[in-house]
Motif scaffolding. Structure first.
Motif, PDB file in Angstrom:
ATOM      1  N   LEU A   1       0.883  -1.167   0.063  1.00 24.79           N
ATOM      2  CA  LEU A   1       0.209  -0.117  -0.009  1.00 24.79           C
ATOM      3  C   LEU A   1       0.568   1.278   0.124  1.00 24.79           C
ATOM      4  CD1 LEU A   1      -2.812  -1.089   2.456  1.00 24.79           C
ATOM      5  CD2 LEU A   1      -3.114  -0.769   0.074  1.00 24.79           C
ATOM      6  N   GLY A   2       2.178   1.136   0.590  1.00 28.69           N
ATOM      7  CA  GLY A   2       2.682   2.371   0.608  1.00 28.69           C
ATOM      8  C   GLY A   2       3.201   2.837  -0.785  1.00 28.69           C
ATOM      9  N   ALA A   3       3.215   1.853  -1.767  1.00 27.02           N
ATOM     10  CA  ALA A   3       3.774   2.074  -3.178  1.00 27.02           C
ATOM     11  C   ALA A   3       2.427   2.650  -4.208  1.00 27.02           C
ATOM     12  CB  ALA A   3       4.565   0.958  -3.888  1.00 27.02           C
ATOM     13  N   ILE A   4       1.397   1.536  -3.588  1.00 25.34           N
ATOM     14  CA  ILE A   4      -0.061   1.531  -4.332  1.00 25.34           C
ATOM     15  C   ILE A   4      -0.412   3.059  -4.450  1.00 25.34           C
ATOM     16  CG2 ILE A   4      -2.338   1.098  -4.384  1.00 25.34           C
ATOM     17  CD1 ILE A   4      -1.635  -1.883  -3.872  1.00 25.34           C
ATOM     18  N   VAL A   5      -0.385   3.756  -3.241  1.00 21.38           N
ATOM     19  CA  VAL A   5      -0.923   4.996  -3.006  1.00 21.38           C
ATOM     20  C   VAL A   5      -0.063   5.856  -4.204  1.00 21.38           C
ATOM     21  CG1 VAL A   5       0.993   6.179  -1.417  1.00 21.38           C
ATOM     22  CG2 VAL A   5      -1.291   7.125  -1.400  1.00 21.38           C
ATOM     23  N   LEU A   6       0.915   5.631  -4.662  1.00 20.37           N
ATOM     24  CA  LEU A   6       1.513   6.630  -5.766  1.00 20.37           C
ATOM     25  C   LEU A   6       0.629   6.430  -7.213  1.00 20.37           C
ATOM     26  CD1 LEU A   6       5.121   5.264  -5.439  1.00 20.37           C
ATOM     27  CD2 LEU A   6       4.159   7.353  -4.359  1.00 20.37           C
ATOM     28  N   ALA A   7      -0.319   5.374  -7.184  1.00 22.33           N
ATOM     29  CA  ALA A   7      -1.075   5.569  -8.450  1.00 22.33           C
ATOM     30  C   ALA A   7      -2.221   6.494  -8.301  1.00 22.33           C
ATOM     31  CB  ALA A   7      -1.522   4.133  -8.564  1.00 22.33           C
ATOM     32  N   LEU A   8      -2.343   6.938  -7.082  1.00 17.55           N
ATOM     33  CA  LEU A   8      -3.485   7.992  -7.032  1.00 17.55           C
ATOM     34  C   LEU A   8      -3.131   9.380  -6.529  1.00 17.55           C
ATOM     35  CD1 LEU A   8      -5.234   5.720  -3.854  1.00 17.55           C
ATOM     36  CD2 LEU A   8      -5.549   5.578  -6.394  1.00 17.55           C
ATOM     37  N   THR A   9      -1.909   9.567  -6.724  1.00 19.18           N
ATOM     38  CA  THR A   9      -1.492  10.924  -6.395  1.00 19.18           C
ATOM     39  C   THR A   9      -1.884  11.764  -7.898  1.00 19.18           C
ATOM     40  OG1 THR A   9       0.496  10.384  -7.918  1.00 19.18           O
ATOM     41  CG2 THR A   9       0.777  10.476  -5.379  1.00 19.18           C
ATOM     42  N   GLY A  10      -2.265  12.963  -7.472  1.00 18.21           N
ATOM     43  CA  GLY A  10      -2.794  13.718  -8.452  1.00 18.21           C
ATOM     44  C   GLY A  10      -4.558  13.984  -8.191  1.00 18.21           C
ATOM     45  N   ALA A  11      -5.155  12.954  -7.416  1.00 15.47           N
ATOM     46  CA  ALA A  11      -6.387  13.300  -7.118  1.00 15.47           C
ATOM     47  C   ALA A  11      -6.860  14.485  -6.528  1.00 15.47           C
ATOM     48  CB  ALA A  11      -6.875  12.152  -6.602  1.00 15.47           C
ATOM     49  N   GLU A  12      -5.935  14.712  -5.425  1.00  7.70           N
ATOM     50  CA  GLU A  12      -6.226  16.117  -4.719  1.00  7.70           C
ATOM     51  C   GLU A  12      -5.967  17.282  -5.598  1.00  7.70           C
ATOM     52  OE1 GLU A  12      -1.943  15.271  -4.532  1.00  7.70           O
ATOM     53  OE2 GLU A  12      -3.525  14.221  -4.282  1.00  7.70           O
ATOM     54  N   ALA A  13      -4.997  17.146  -6.457  1.00 12.78           N
ATOM     55  CA  ALA A  13      -4.796  18.278  -7.556  1.00 12.78           C
ATOM     56  C   ALA A  13      -5.812  18.515  -8.438  1.00 12.78           C
ATOM     57  CB  ALA A  13      -3.405  18.413  -8.171  1.00 12.78           C
TER      58      ALA A  13
END
Length: 635
Positions: free
Chosen positions: A224-236
């Protein structure tokens, strides 16, 4: 609803609007496939076998569907604050909904500030890791070029930040077609791999991911510590809603981005099922050797665009913080005649650039930087969810059971994501926390300093009614014309007015004391934002004018006064009015001993005040109508 609260027709829909949004909003999440799969298995704690590949790929895909699609695209984008997005806008919306609940009101404000600080941390890390991961494609076929990765990355980042003055719309139109080709390349590279290894389609089932999590909880937690990298950009994505509006963002996501991402992750999983050695760089090894140089060029362009998403979002958040008095005045350039959300902030641009360059030099590779990436994002996820749940109940009138059900669903996903990133603090997660802590400290110092200045001014300035009453007893000479004094406090006399009367013993026939207030909505109606009050007393011709602006409104006080719908204001001539402004200069009071921490805070506040830009509206007042005086305040 007035036109000032509406998103323009251009931003409401259409292929062109979605293409432009594609060029700004989705760069961050669209470049995650460059490093996510490699980061998941690079820890050395996860075995690269069929069960792990299918289970973790399913987790990635369903995290995109639940968190990005369900939460952000379908729900959070609906929670805009009159067309404005970002966690500060969401927090101010929540504060307006829970005014009667003081603890919730205070908590929402704190969450907004901390979330904004974390977003700035993400705005530093995203350009660094994105561009580094793309340039590292040079080393796939030519390992000897590794020494060029950092210099090339710095050159590209310099070019990106230098382009910002052209404005979001121009950058978006330039980048939109590039991002469209980028996502099309996902389909072109991924589909053949899926056709060769159709077993990978099992990962489309949420049951596959759920079964893997139950069977391998520790492995899933580490991943999960790496899977979250697939979600970066949602807040932007949410912060950039002011630039384009909701429909273009939603249209681009469902028509292009989500399908392309799913195909790319499935394609990489299919390749790794057949060739585990491709984990060295599964993205670039999807392409045939002859296509890797064009792909490298495309990846580099896409990562620059990924940086654009958070840069644009940082502009919005910085301006909101400034307008809400948590940061000094920032210089704002509006780059669009029709879209007030499209801005360029020179000071923020080059501060971000300096921070990004330092991070690139400090870490030197995307693999080392991946440890720093994720904690800020996962924390922002939790803050946004908490605020969203308040909106669902108090604004959308959901029943408690529905709000609680949504909260539980998101908590089951987001809390483990956050916990998995907390353990990465020692390997780089300290970086966003450090940035956020420093920024929160600066925000609190600035806000506290502003309150001290207000108190000092109250001590220096006499009550307005008392001042006018004294004047009426000894009437000063009245001179023709209109004098305008800008003054943030309503109850006291402007120091410039007090000084002018004392020095010249005269007063203009019409005196307007203008107070500009920022309200917790993005925009106010220009026709009704002015409220004119005659000051009580025996001195005629003195008025108090209150101008209420949204925290995203451009300010042009003379034009705004002339545009007011109030009959009294329309009869006044502002083209020949004299405008008096006071420039505050702060000095440290060395006559009293104070605690060292207070002394440091005071020094920081005074330093920030000297770096603070003059309000942009001052430059809109004609020079021949303006007179500025200096007011010194000892702190």
């Amino acid at each position: 609803m007035s036109n000032s609260y509406k998103i323009s027709a251009h931003s409401r829909g259409g292929i062109l609007a979605s293409l432009t949004a594609l060029g700004v909003v989705f760069g961050d999440i669209g470049t995650s496939p460059l490093y996510v799969m490699r980061a998941v298995f690079a820890t050395g704690h996860i075995q690269l076998d069929e069960a792990s590949l299918l289970g973790l790929t399913s987790c990635i895909i369903w995290a995109l569907i639940v968190l990005v699609t369900g939460k952000y695209v379908l729900l959070v984008l609906r929670a805009d604050n009159r067309g404005e997005g970002g966690i500060i806008a969401l927090a101010t919306l929540v504060r307006s909904l829970v005014k009667r609940h003081h603890r919730l009101w205070v908590l929402a404000g704190g969450m907004g500030i901390f979330g904004a600080a974390l977003f700035f941390g993400d705005s530093v890390i995203t350009p660094a890791i994105s561009v580094l991961s793309a340039v590292e494609g040079l080393t796939v076929d030519q390992p000897g070029l590794a020494s060029l990765v950092v210099p090339v990355a710095l050159v590209l980042l310099t070019a990106l930040f230098a382009m910002q003055h052209f404005g979001t719309a121009t950058v978006g139109k330039l980048f939109g077609p590039i991002m469209l080709l980028w996502f099309v390349s996902f389909v072109v590279m991924g589909l053949p791999q899926i056709v060769i290894t159709p077993t990978v389609l099992i990962a489309l089932s949420p049951l596959e991911g759920a079964a893997f999590m139950v069977a391998h909880p520790l492995t899933t937690f580490i991943a999960l510590g790496a899977i979250v990298l697939a979600l970066t950009g949602a807040e932007a994505l949410y912060a950039d809603i002011a630039h384009f509006g909701r429909p273009p963002i939603q249209g681009a996501w469902f028509a292009v981005v989500l399908p392309a991402l799913i195909i790319m992750y499935l394609g990489q999983a299919a390749l790794l099922l057949r060739s585990p050695s491709a984990l060295e760089n599964p993205f670039f090894l999807l392409a045939p050797e002859w296509a890797r140089i064009p792909l490298l060029i495309g990846a580099t362009a896409a990562t620059l665009i990924a940086s654009q998403a958070v840069i644009s979002g940082a502009y919005s958040v910085a301006m909101q913080c400034s307008r809400l008095r948590f940061l000094p005045h920032v210089r704002v350039q509006y780059t669009s005649e029709s879209e007030k959300g499209q801005v360029y902030l020179p000071g923020i641009t080059w501060l971000l650039y300096a921070a990004v360059a330092i991070v690139v030099l400090l870490f030197g590779s995307s693999e080392k930087l991946s440890g720093a990436y994720g904690l800020a994002v996962s924390t922002d996820f939790i803050l946004t969810t908490t605020l969203l749940l308040v909106v669902t109940h108090f604004r959308w009138k959901w029943k408690w059971i529905a709000t609680v059900a949504l909260g539980l669903l998101l908590a089951v996903i987001e809390l483990p994501l956050w916990a998995a990133n907390v353990i990465k603090i020692s390997t780089g997660g300290w970086l966003p926390l450090l940035i956020a802590t420093v920024l929160v400290g600066l925000m609190l110092i600035w806000r506290n300093g502003e309150e001290q200045v207000t108190q000092k001014r109250l001590e220096m300035e006499v009550p307005l009614t008392v001042f006018l009453s004294d004047l009426s007893k000894k009437m000063p000479r009245r001179i023709p014309g209109t004098a305008i004094y800008f003054h943030s406090l309503q109850a006291t006399v402007p120091l410039m007015l007090k000084r002018n009367v004392q020095m010249h013993r005269s007063l203009h026939d019409r005196v307007l004391i203008v107070s500009m207030k920022t309200v917790s909505i993005p925009h106010t109606d220009p026709a009704t934002r002015a409220e004119v009050l005659q000051v009580p007393g025996d001195l005629p011709g003195v008025y108090h004018v209150i101008m209420r602006y949204g925290f995203k409104d451009a300010r042009n006080p003379l034009a705004d006064l002339a545009a007011s719908s109030l009959a009294a204001v329309r009869t006044w001539d502002f083209t020949h009015a004299y405008v008096f402004t006071g420039h505050l200069v702060f000095e440290a009071d060395e006559s009293h001993h104070i605690h060292p921490l207070h002394s440091i805070s005071r020094a920081i506040f005074i330093g920030l005040s000297r770096a603070s830009a003059s309000p942009s509206w001052i430059r809109r007042i004609p020079a021949d109508q303006q007179a500025e005086g200096t007011v010194r305040i000892t702190l």
